[in-house]
Design a protein around this motif. Structure first.
Motif, PDB file in Angstrom:
ATOM      1  N   TRP A 152       0.862  -1.176   0.000  1.00 16.22           N
ATOM      2  CA  TRP A 152       0.000   0.000   0.000  1.00 16.22           C
ATOM      3  C   TRP A 152       0.897   1.223   0.000  1.00 16.22           C
ATOM      4  CZ3 TRP A 152      -1.339   4.461   2.613  1.00 16.22           C
ATOM      5  CH2 TRP A 152      -2.594   5.036   2.258  1.00 16.22           C
ATOM      6  N   THR A 177       0.348  -6.870  -5.976  1.00 17.53           N
ATOM      7  CA  THR A 177      -0.679  -5.845  -6.029  1.00 17.53           C
ATOM      8  C   THR A 177      -0.150  -4.588  -5.365  1.00 17.53           C
ATOM      9  OG1 THR A 177      -2.437  -7.477  -5.899  1.00 17.53           O
ATOM     10  CG2 THR A 177      -3.018  -5.231  -5.256  1.00 17.53           C
ATOM     11  N   MET A 179      -1.621  -1.044  -3.962  1.00 15.61           N
ATOM     12  CA  MET A 179      -2.827  -0.264  -3.716  1.00 15.61           C
ATOM     13  C   MET A 179      -2.452   1.173  -3.400  1.00 15.61           C
ATOM     14  SD  MET A 179      -4.438  -2.875  -0.972  1.00 15.61           S
ATOM     15  CE  MET A 179      -4.824  -4.587  -1.370  1.00 15.61           C
ATOM     16  N   SER A 184      -5.705   1.061  -7.889  1.00 15.79           N
ATOM     17  CA  SER A 184      -4.856  -0.055  -7.513  1.00 15.79           C
ATOM     18  C   SER A 184      -4.451  -0.806  -8.777  1.00 15.79           C
ATOM     19  CB  SER A 184      -5.603  -0.990  -6.557  1.00 15.79           C
ATOM     20  OG  SER A 184      -6.779  -1.466  -7.198  1.00 15.79           O
ATOM     21  N   MET A 198      -7.849   1.881  -2.815  1.00 13.33           N
ATOM     22  CA  MET A 198      -8.049   1.002  -1.664  1.00 13.33           C
ATOM     23  C   MET A 198      -7.577   1.692  -0.387  1.00 13.33           C
ATOM     24  SD  MET A 198      -8.871  -2.160  -2.636  1.00 13.33           S
ATOM     25  CE  MET A 198      -8.453  -3.535  -3.674  1.00 13.33           C
ATOM     26  N   ARG A 200      -5.826   1.673   3.327  1.00 11.97           N
ATOM     27  CA  ARG A 200      -4.633   0.976   3.785  1.00 11.97           C
ATOM     28  C   ARG A 200      -4.979  -0.329   4.504  1.00 11.97           C
ATOM     29  NH1 ARG A 200       0.144   3.065   7.825  1.00 11.97           N
ATOM     30  NH2 ARG A 200       1.347   1.164   7.545  1.00 11.97           N
ATOM     31  N   SER A 201      -6.133  -0.352   5.135  1.00 15.53           N
ATOM     32  CA  SER A 201      -6.511  -1.536   5.920  1.00 15.53           C
ATOM     33  C   SER A 201      -6.672  -2.778   5.056  1.00 15.53           C
ATOM     34  CB  SER A 201      -7.808  -1.240   6.662  1.00 15.53           C
ATOM     35  OG  SER A 201      -8.774  -0.806   5.716  1.00 15.53           O
ATOM     36  N   GLU A 202      -6.763  -2.592   3.735  1.00 12.37           N
ATOM     37  CA  GLU A 202      -6.897  -3.752   2.844  1.00 12.37           C
ATOM     38  C   GLU A 202      -5.585  -4.518   2.679  1.00 12.37           C
ATOM     39  OE1 GLU A 202      -9.658  -5.038   1.022  1.00 12.37           O
ATOM     40  OE2 GLU A 202     -10.593  -3.854   2.623  1.00 12.37           O
ATOM     41  N   ALA A 203      -4.480  -3.870   2.975  1.00 12.32           N
ATOM     42  CA  ALA A 203      -3.169  -4.516   2.777  1.00 12.32           C
ATOM     43  C   ALA A 203      -2.721  -5.203   4.065  1.00 12.32           C
ATOM     44  CB  ALA A 203      -2.146  -3.465   2.355  1.00 12.32           C
TER      45      ALA A 203
END
Ligand code: SF4
Lengths: 482, 434
Positions: A152, A177, A179, A184, A198, A200-203
């Motif tokens: 991220w 990936t 983000m 992304s 996205m 940051r919490s997605e990474a």
């Protein structure tokens, strides 16, 4: 001003290009277009809503022709279009207009305010893209398809599409990936797929390798040269949250003064004989000083320092490895069995042992204790190095014409660690200590070989070679070359 | 969370070698921190079929509080050494904790760090264990494993061990992007005094071998052959500055000779830092870092601006000015050559004007073809107006003959922010640019 203003929403370089081409052909001057930037907004649905707006065009747009623009503009324009400032669209159109209206060479005029601005925009993008290449930190995760590296990153500008090909070239054997809040990019080993921004919490929020990386980071830095401003200029603070190593900076700075103190304090730690060597002493003065040497730990268990022995005016210096048991007791070098053998051999080739200055690379006896005897132990490279200042001081006073090194330890003390006794034995080499430096076996090698009965043959072979070497050495003493 | 150890370099009397990877890395990175070289540029490598790429320009992946960048995993294979060089923390007589990594460990670390985009590649160096050949062979094994088994396409810089056999150097050049051999100290006398076991001949022989091999490859290419690549990013060297009283004049003369004789890409200058267990013959204090910075600037002027090493200092002024950058100092000492007309002067002369960099010169040349350069254009062209002003004539201004002879010209042109110097220093340590 009779012409109406045109409203031109754009959401990508491509949409700007299509619109710009039509305005240009319709002859719409830059000041009559209001470019509206529709790129931003992490929220995709909101973006869709706005992005649907189409630019207005003049009622009769002529059919599209090719427009001639210098290739340098075509190269720079898509890059500049990554700039977050909404101004980039009007700047690009103004330049396009001027380039096609009698200012063909505009881009060559580096001092033109529009060109200056263009260059500045481009530089900002290049820098931002460079920082993305540098500061993306992948974290490894594993799912059904195997390893997946996810990062991220928060760039300043809309540069993901611009920079993704770099990651593709570099990591084309990985699934990864990247983000960002705006968009992304995913690479599946085959092609780049772009998607929505996205949070940051997605990474993933950790990686098993980070402790090692932080250890490396904390130690590769030299605490004696702190330059925080320089660091901050190159690694802006806004990137710190995604760079795991920056967590270390606080403790690195706190530790720094202590580390530097240690570096300086230990500067005076005794680790060699150097500090015991009096600068302007005669051989006798050196001998006296050496009797108190504590340059290494060997002085602790040996009986006494065994310094060199012989005339201070000798033209030949013989160097051995270290004193043995009997030398340690008597305080004189080469008095034990190996010394006796040496003296006999020297005599047999016509060298009077009393005319020679004899010394050792290490001046204290190193041994291990068996039940009844003290057994010779080879000095370590560290001890040879610690004791070297004595040897150098002796050679500096005596200035011999010839040096005879006995064994590998003595030879490498003079010639350096790359000397190979087996290959370079028996040759005269000029060194900074003497014009003729010569190396052969140590007589104790012969004695050792004799003790092992199985090696009797070897013993006599070594003895022959030793004798032959000494003879060659002696012949040079008698008839030194002109 | 696992504890992250900051290397405690000194623990006197502790000779137990470190065993777990983390503490080994701590020791071996700490031991590599004195190496000034960090660049990872000058090489291009196809990425297809393997991990990594090198695209000509290196990337600094991080910066440490000393203002220097982290581009490569810079470590020693081991800090055990049989030499006793007085300026070196790894010298045999030093009490520093010791560690040694296996070939496999270095390979794994490099690959793992690279995959996470922490680094551009590996810069591997080593203390000398057993012999030059043995050590060199170990370094080559790391590079070979990375290239052949792991298909690694990132950057590899190997520190060549002087005195190692030619075949090993050959092999190293096949796997590495860059080779370097440290010259260590600026003059032969310095070397004899502080590292008597190291031989200038041996060091230069190795450099010579690398040069000859590179020349052969270039010649083959010219003749239409496709020879295997050999250290495509060239060779570099490092010298320690300030450990002896040797002047900048001698230092620059040495680097010039090195550039010419061995076709080096870079000479790195490393200001001597006080090191643990240093010998009493060494200064206890480091020389000002600005000196290192000035040397980088002078070096840059010599390589890219057409200056001759001898021009930047004189027998009376044998050291570079710490206060002014070397070009500025040169211009003030050669006022008779100024002012020059910015719209007419040749490129070589424009490059000699304080406050005008290489990029500025390019912009001037491009712009003046179409339009006479006036005073107001200068800052837009990226020229430091205040510094350059007395030295140039523009389309609308002549500084007048008196200007250049003013006694306070230094004051008038001196960089305003002293603070900037720190900045410059870090920047130039990585690229040397003035
Ligand atoms: S062996 Fe040499 S350095 Fe060590 S204490 Fe004895 S004389 Fe000093």
């Amino acid at each position: 001003m009779s012409t109406s203003n045109y409203h031109a929403p754009v959401h990508s370089f491509r949409s700007w290009r299509d619109a710009a081409r039509r305005y240009l052909q319709a002859g719409v001057a830059p000041e009559n277009i209001r470019w509206v930037d529709r790129r931003s907004g992490a929220n995709q649905s909101q973006q869709d809503l706005f992005a649907s707006g189409e630019p207005d065009f003049p009622p009769q747009t002529p059919p599209l022709d090719t427009i001639n623009v210098p290739s340098s503009f075509l190269e720079i324009a898509p890059t500049v279009a990554c700039h977050r400032s909404a101004e980039c669209w009007s700047l690009l159109y103004r330049l396009l207009w001027r380039l096609t209206h009698s200012e063909k060479h505009l881009l060559m005029i580096a001092s033109d305010p529009d060109v200056v601005r263009l260059t500045r925009f481009e530089k900002a993008i290049r820098r931002d893209s460079h920082k993305m290449k540098a500061f993306v930190r992948f974290r490894r995760s594993v799912d059904d398809l195997g390893e997946h590296y996810i990062a991220w990153h928060r760039p300043d500008h809309f540069i993901l599409r611009h920079t993704a090909p770099f990651f593709r070239r570099r990591f084309d054997v990985m699934r990864w990936t990247i983000m960002t809040p705006d968009e992304s990019c995913h690479f599946d080993g085959d092609k780049l797929i772009f998607g929505a921004g996205m949070p940051r919490s997605e990474a993933p929020n950790e990686d098993e390798l980070e402790p090692l990386w932080k250890t490396y980071y904390a130690n590769i830095f030299n605490p004696a040269r702190i330059k925080l401003d320089a660091m901050r200029a190159e690694m802006p603070k806004k990137h710190w949250p995604t760079l795991p190593e920056t967590e270390m900076i606080g403790s690195m700075l706190r530790e720094a003064p202590r580390r530097v103190d240690q570096m300086i304090q230990t500067t005076n730690t005794i680790s060699s004989a150097q500090s015991f060597v009096p600068e302007h002493a005669s051989i006798e003065g050196l001998r006296l000083a050496a009797s108190k040497c504590q340059g290494c730990s060997l002085c602790q268990s040996a009986t006494q320092t065994v310094f060199g022995h012989g005339p201070a005016t000798a033209s030949v210096v013989v160097i051995g490895e270290q004193p043995g048991d009997q030398e340690d007791v008597t305080g004189k070098p080469f008095v034990g069995p190996a010394g006796q053998l040496l003296r006999e051999e020297l005599m047999s080739v016509g060298i009077d042992p009393e005319s020679v200055y004899m010394t050792n690379a290490v001046k204290h006896f190193k041994f291990t204790r068996s039940s009844k005897r003290r057994l010779h132990k080879k000095p370590s490279a560290r001890e040879v190095a610690a004791c070297r200042p004595w040897l150098e001081a002796e050679l500096k006073r005596i200035k011999p014409a010839q040096i005879l090194c006995l064994g590998a330890t003595a030879a490498s003390a003079i010639h350096g660690p790359n000397f190979r006794l087996t290959q370079q034995r028996g040759a005269f080499i000029s060194t900074r200590f003497a014009d003729q430096t010569f190396a052969t076996y140590h007589p104790s090698a012969i004695l050792r070989a004799e003790q092992t009965s199985a090696q009797n043959e070897t013993a006599s072979q070594i003895r022959d070679l030793f004798h032959r070497d000494l003879k060659a050495f002696a012949s040079h003493i008698k008839a030194p070359p002109a | 969370m696992r504890r992250v150890s900051i290397a405690t370099t000194v623990s006197s009397g502790n000779f137990l070698p470190a065993t777990d990877l983390e503490s080994k890395l701590a020791i071996l990175a700490d031991a590599a921190k004195y190496d000034a070289s960090c660049a990872s540029s000058g090489s291009k490598r196809e990425s297809r079929g393997g991990l990594g790429s090198t695209e000509g320009m290196g990337i600094c992946h991080s910066y440490t509080p000393d203002g220097r960048c982290v581009s490569l995993l810079k470590v020693l294979l081991t800090n055990v050494c049989i030499y006793d060089c007085q300026y070196c923390v790894n010298r045999v007589s030093s009490d520093t904790p010791r560690a040694r990594m296996s070939v496999e460990e270095v390979v794994r670390l490099t690959m793992d760090f690279y995959r996470r985009n922490y680094i551009e590649g590996l810069f591997l160096s080593s203390g000398i264990i057993r012999s030059s050949n043995y050590t060199m062979d170990q370094l080559v094994q790391v590079a070979k494993t990375l290239r052949d088994r792991e298909n690694f396409r990132g950057y590899i810089h190997l520190k060549t061990i002087p005195g190692a056999d030619e075949e090993l150097i050959e092999e190293a050049g096949l796997y590495a992007d860059r080779l370097s051999v440290n010259i260590e100290l600026p003059t032969l006398g310095d070397l004899q005094q502080l590292a008597p076991e190291k031989k200038r001949d041996e060091i230069e022989d190795t450099m010579g071998q690398i040069k000859v091999r590179r020349d052969e490859v270039d010649a083959d290419k010219k003749n239409g052959l496709r020879p295997p690549r050999f250290a495509p990013a060239g060779q570099s060297t490092q010298m320690i500055v300030g450990a002896t009283p040797t002047t900048d004049r001698d230092i620059l003369a040495t680097s010039s000779t090195l550039y010419q004789t061995h076709r080096l890409r870079r000479v790195y200058y490393s200001a001597f830092s006080p090191i643990p267990h240093a010998d009493s013959r060494l200064p206890g204090q480091a020389p000002p870092l600005v000196r290192e910075h000035r040397l980088y600037q002078a070096d840059w002027l010599i390589r890219f601006y057409g200056f001759d090493a001898g021009e930047l200092t004189s027998d009376e002024q044998a050291n570079l000015s710490l206060e002014l950058d070397p070009k500025h100092a040169w211009a003030l000492a050669h006022r008779e050559q100024f002012p020059i007309d910015i719209n007419l002067a040749a490129r070589e002369m424009l490059l000699r004007v304080p406050g005008i960099g290489e990029r500025g010169v390019k912009r001037i040349l491009r712009t003046r073809k179409h339009h006479a350069i006036r005073d107001e254009d200068l800052s837009r062209l990226g020229i430091v107006y205040r510094r350059a002003r007395p030295f140039i004539i523009t389309a609308d201004r002549h500084p007048g003959p008196l200007m250049i002879d003013r006694a306070d010209l230094i004051e008038k042109t001196r960089p305003k922010q002293r603070q900037l110097m720190l900045f410059d220093a870090a920047d130039s340590a990585s690229n040397g640019q003035v």
